[in-house]
Design a protein around this motif. Structure first.
Motif, short mmCIF file in Angstrom:
data_model
loop_
_atom_site.label_atom_id
_atom_site.label_comp_id
_atom_site.label_asym_id
_atom_site.label_seq_id
_atom_site.Cartn_x
_atom_site.Cartn_y
_atom_site.Cartn_z
N ILE A 282 0.84 -1.20 0.00
CA ILE A 282 0.00 0.00 0.00
C ILE A 282 0.87 1.25 0.00
O ILE A 282 0.61 2.21 -0.75
N GLY A 283 1.92 1.25 0.82
CA GLY A 283 2.81 2.40 0.86
C GLY A 283 3.51 2.62 -0.47
O GLY A 283 3.62 3.76 -0.95
N GLN A 284 3.98 1.55 -1.10
CA GLN A 284 4.62 1.67 -2.41
C GLN A 284 3.62 2.18 -3.44
O GLN A 284 3.96 3.00 -4.31
N GLY A 285 2.39 1.71 -3.36
CA GLY A 285 1.37 2.15 -4.30
C GLY A 285 1.04 3.63 -4.17
O GLY A 285 0.93 4.35 -5.17
N ILE A 286 0.91 4.09 -2.93
CA ILE A 286 0.64 5.52 -2.71
C ILE A 286 1.80 6.36 -3.25
O ILE A 286 1.60 7.38 -3.91
N GLY A 287 3.04 5.92 -2.96
CA GLY A 287 4.20 6.66 -3.44
C GLY A 287 4.29 6.71 -4.95
O GLY A 287 4.55 7.78 -5.54
N ASN A 288 4.06 5.60 -5.63
CA ASN A 288 4.11 5.58 -7.09
C ASN A 288 2.96 6.37 -7.70
O ASN A 288 3.13 7.02 -8.74
N LEU A 289 1.79 6.31 -7.08
CA LEU A 289 0.65 7.09 -7.57
C LEU A 289 0.97 8.58 -7.55
O LEU A 289 0.75 9.30 -8.54
N LEU A 290 1.53 9.07 -6.44
CA LEU A 290 1.87 10.48 -6.32
C LEU A 290 3.05 10.84 -7.21
O LEU A 290 3.11 11.94 -7.77
N SER A 291 3.99 9.91 -7.36
CA SER A 291 5.13 10.18 -8.26
C SER A 291 4.64 10.40 -9.68
O SER A 291 5.08 11.34 -10.37
N GLY A 292 3.73 9.54 -10.15
CA GLY A 292 3.19 9.72 -11.49
C GLY A 292 2.38 10.99 -11.63
O GLY A 292 2.43 11.67 -12.66
#
Length: 566
Positions: A282-292
Motif C-alpha cells: 500500500i505504501g509503495q502504491g501511494i508513493g508511485n501514484l503520487l510520483s506519477g
C-alpha cells in the motif's frame, strides 16, 4: 483510523535516522539522475520519484528502514513504455507514460488491500533469476550508446543493430569518461567507500574532469534542470491505448511489488525485524501514484539505499522521509550543480547497476544444479531481452509450473500402492498380513497416502486394469489429508469399474476427526452412497476382517451375487 495506515513518526532514534537518511540521499542522487536521463523522461523525473515515492512509501509502508527510489528493473520497463507511447503519441506520450505509473501505484494499493503480499514473491526462483538477469542485460545494452558518445534510440534491438556504426563513430572522450567512471566505482578503496559512496565520487570526479580537460569535446550533458516545486500532471490516456496501458501498469506494479518485498526481506535479515508485506504494498502504491501525478518515474525498495541506511543508523521510517526531503532541497536550490554532468558518466554508473542486477551466482551454477532450471532461466532471460518482459514472465512461470506439477504427479503416483499379497515390503501390521494371507490371492488392497490431487488421478485409474482378477477391493483413504476433485472422480470411476466386475468393495475412511474433509468430499460426490453402510469402516484391520468373512461366505454360498449394491 488514520493511524492504522500511517506509520508513527517518533524521534527516539533521530540521530541514526538523520545520518541514515543523509547517506541514503547521497547514494540516491546519482542513481536518480542516471535513471531519469536513461528513461527519456529527464533527470527531474528521477528526482521527483525519490521525493514522492521515498517520502510516502516510508510514511505509509510496512518496512521501517526501507529506502524507496527508482530502480533498474522499474526503469527498464518504464523506458520501454515511454519509447512506445512517445512514438505513437508524440504530444501526449510522456503524459500517458506518467499515467501508467499512476495506474501501477493503484494496482499495488489493490494488491495490498487484497492481502496478496505473501503471495507476490511465490514465483519460481529460476523465473526471477532469468528475469532480473535479462533486466541487467537490457540496462547494459541501453547504455552502450551513451558510453560511446551517442544517444541510445530504438531500444535493445536498436542498440544491437547500431553497435557497429557506434563503434566506428565513437566519441573517444565519452568512452574515456565512461571507463573512468567504472574504474572509480570498482577500484575506490574501502576506506574511502566508508566516507563517500563510489557512485557519487565517480559522478563528481567525472564531471570535474569533463569540465577541466574536455570542455570542448562535444559531450552530451544533462542540461538545465527546472528548479521549483513539481507541477501536477493530470491523468492522460486514449481509449485505443488504454488496454495496453493497463497491461503495462499491472506489469510495472507487480515488478515493483516483487522488487520491494525482496528488499524488505533483506532489511529484515539485517535488523532482525519482521515487515508487513501488505502494508508495504500500500505504501509503495501511494508513493508511485503520487510520483506519477507529479511527473516522476516509478520506483521500488532499493537494496543499496536500504542497506546503506541501516548501516548508517537508520531504524525508523523517519530515515526514509529525511532522505526524500534532502533530495527535494537539492532540486530547489542545487539543481544548477547537476547541469554539467556528462551522459557518459551516467552511462558508466548504470552499466555497473546492470552488472550488479545480473544473477551471476545462479548463472554460474544453474546448469550444474539442474538442466531444467538452466533451460527456464536462460529462456526467460533471452525472452526478456529480445521479446517482451510480460511474455518472458508468463512463459517462464507456465513452464516452471508444468514441470513442478509433473514432479508432484510422479510423487503422488508413488503413494498409490496396489497391494496384492503380504510380504516384508507391504505397509501392513503382522495381524493385517495374516488376514491378507487368508484371502488366498482374492483380495486387492489399494492404499492411498498423502494429498491426492489431479496428479494422482492417472495412477488411480491405472489400477482398474487389474481388478478383474480379484473378488474383493479394499480402498484405503485413511492416510489422505486432502482429496482433490479430479482424484475424487478417479475414485468414483474406480468403484464403478469394480462394481462392473462384481467385486465387493470396502472403504477405509479413517478416524472421523482426521477424515472429515475427505469424507465430506466423498459424500458430496455421492461416492459413499454407492456402498453399503457396513462396508465403510474406520480402520484397515476391520476392513480386512470383513473382507475375509465375505470371501468365506461366498465359498459356502457360491450362487450369491457378490458385487451388486444397487
Amino acid at each position: 483510523m488514520l493511524t492504522n495506515f500511517v506509520n508513527r513518526v517518533h524521534f527516539k532514534y533521530w540521530r541514526g535516522d538523520l545520518f541514515g537518511g543523509l547517506t541514503a540521499a547521497i547514494v540516491a542522487l546519482p542513481m536518480a539522475l542516471a535513471f531519469g536521463v536513461t528513461s527519456g523522461a529527464g533527470a527531474t523525473a528521477g528526482l521527483y520519484c525519490v521525493v514522492f515515492l521515498g517520502f510516502f512509501a516510508a510514511l505509509f509502508g510496512g518496512t521501517p528502514t526501507l529506502i524507496s527510489n527508482p530502480t533498474g528493473p522499474m526503469t527498464v520497463v518504464i523506458t520501454a513504455v515511454i519509447t512506445r507511447l512517445t512514438s505513437e503519441y508524440p504530444e501526449q506520450g510522456l503524459y500517458m507514460a506518467f499515467t501508467v505509473v499512476m495506474l501501477a501505484g493503484c494496482f499495488q494499493i489493490l494488491f495490498g488491500l487484497l492481502r496478496l503480499g505473501k503471495y507476490i514473491t511465490l514465483m519460481p526462483y529460476t523465473v526471477i533469476s532469468g528475469f532480473m538477469s535479462g533486466i541487467g542485460l537490457i540496462m547494459i545494452l541501453l547504455q552502450i550508446g551513451p558510453l560511446l558518445g551517442h544517444s541510445s534510440k530504438g531500444g535493445v534491438l536498436g542498440a544491437v543493430y547500431n553497435l557497429p556504426e557506434w563503434i566506428q563513430t565513437l566519441n573517444p572522450t565519452a568512452l574515456i569518461l565512461g571507463l573512468f567512471t567504472l574504474g572509480v566505482i570498482y577500484f575506490t578503496p574501502q576506506k574511502i567507500r566508508r566516507i563517500v559512496p563510489p557512485q557519487l565520487l565517480a559522478l563528481v570526479l567525472g564531471t570535474i574532469l569533463s569540465m577541466v580537460f574536455f570542455a570542448d569535446a562535444g559531450l552530451t550533458r544533462i542540461g538545465t534542470i527546472p528548479t521549483g516545486l513539481p507541477q501536477f500532471v493530470p491523468p492522460t490516456f486514449t481509449l485505443p491505448a488504454l488496454k495496453t496501458m493497463l497491461v503495462d501498469a499491472a506489469m510495472l506494479g507487480m515488478l515493483g511489488c516483487i522488487d520491494s518485498l525482496l528488499t524488505s526481506v533483506i532489511a529484515d535479515s539485517i535488523t532482525r525485524t519482521q515487515h508487513d508485506s501488505d502494508k508495504e504494498l500500500i505504501g509503495q502504491g501511494i508513493g508511485n501514484l503520487l510520483s506519477g501525478l507529479f511527473g516522476g518515474l516509478p520506483g521500488a525498495g532499493a537494496t543499496m539505499g536500504t542497506v546503506v541506511n541501516i548501516q548508517a543508523g537508520g531504524r525508523t521510517c523517519l530515515s526514509g522521509m529525511i532522505h526524500a526531503v534532502i533530495l527535494l532541497m537539492v532540486m530547489l536550490w542545487a539543481a544548477p550543480l547537476t547541469e554539467p554532468i556528462p551522459n557518459a558518466v551516467l552511462a558508466g554508473i548504470l552499466i555497473k547497476v546492470g552488472i550488479d542486477i545480473i544473477d551471476w551466482n545462479f548463472l554460474k551454477r544453474a546448469h550444474v544444479l539442474s538442466l531444467r532450471a538452466a533451460f527456464i532461466m536462460y529462456g526467460v532471460m533471452l525472452l526478456t531481452v529480445f521479446v517482451d518482459l510480460i511474455v518472458a514472465v508468463g512463459v517462464g512461470v507456465f513452464i516452471a509450473n508444468m514441470l513442478t506439477i509433473k514432479r508432484l504427479a510422479d510423487l503422488q503416483s508413488e503413494d498409490v500402492k496396489a497391494i496384492t499379497h503380504a510380504d516384508d515390503q507391504t505397509p501392513l501390521t503382522p495381524e493385517e498380513k495374516e488376514l491378507f494371507r487368508q484371502a488366498k490371492g482374492q483380495l486387492l488392497l489399494l492404499h492411498l497416502g498423502g494429498p491426492m490431487s489431479f496428479g494422482s488421478a492417472w495412477a488411480i485409474s491405472q489400477r482398474q486394469a487389474i481388478m478383474s482378477d480379484y473378488k474383493v477391493l479394499i480402498l484405503d483413504v485413511s492416510s489422505v489429508p486432502l482429496l482433490g476433485v479430479t482424484a475424487a472422480l478417479a475414485i468414483e470411476s474406480l468403484i464403478q469399474e469394480a462394481q462392473k466386475h462384481r467385486l465387493a468393495i470396502f472403504l477405509v475412511n479413517g478416524a472421523a476427526q482426521k477424515a472429515t474433509k475427505v469424507q465430506q468430499r466423498l459424500q458430496r460426490f455421492r461416492i459413499l452412497d454407492r456402498l453399503p453402510a457396513d462396508h465403510v469402516v474406520s480402520d484397515r484391520r476391520q476392513a480386512l476382517e470383513k473382507a475375509i468373512q465375505f470371501l468365506q461366505q461366498t465359498e459356502e454360498q457360491p450362487t450369491i451375487v457378490t458385487g451388486s449394491y444397487e
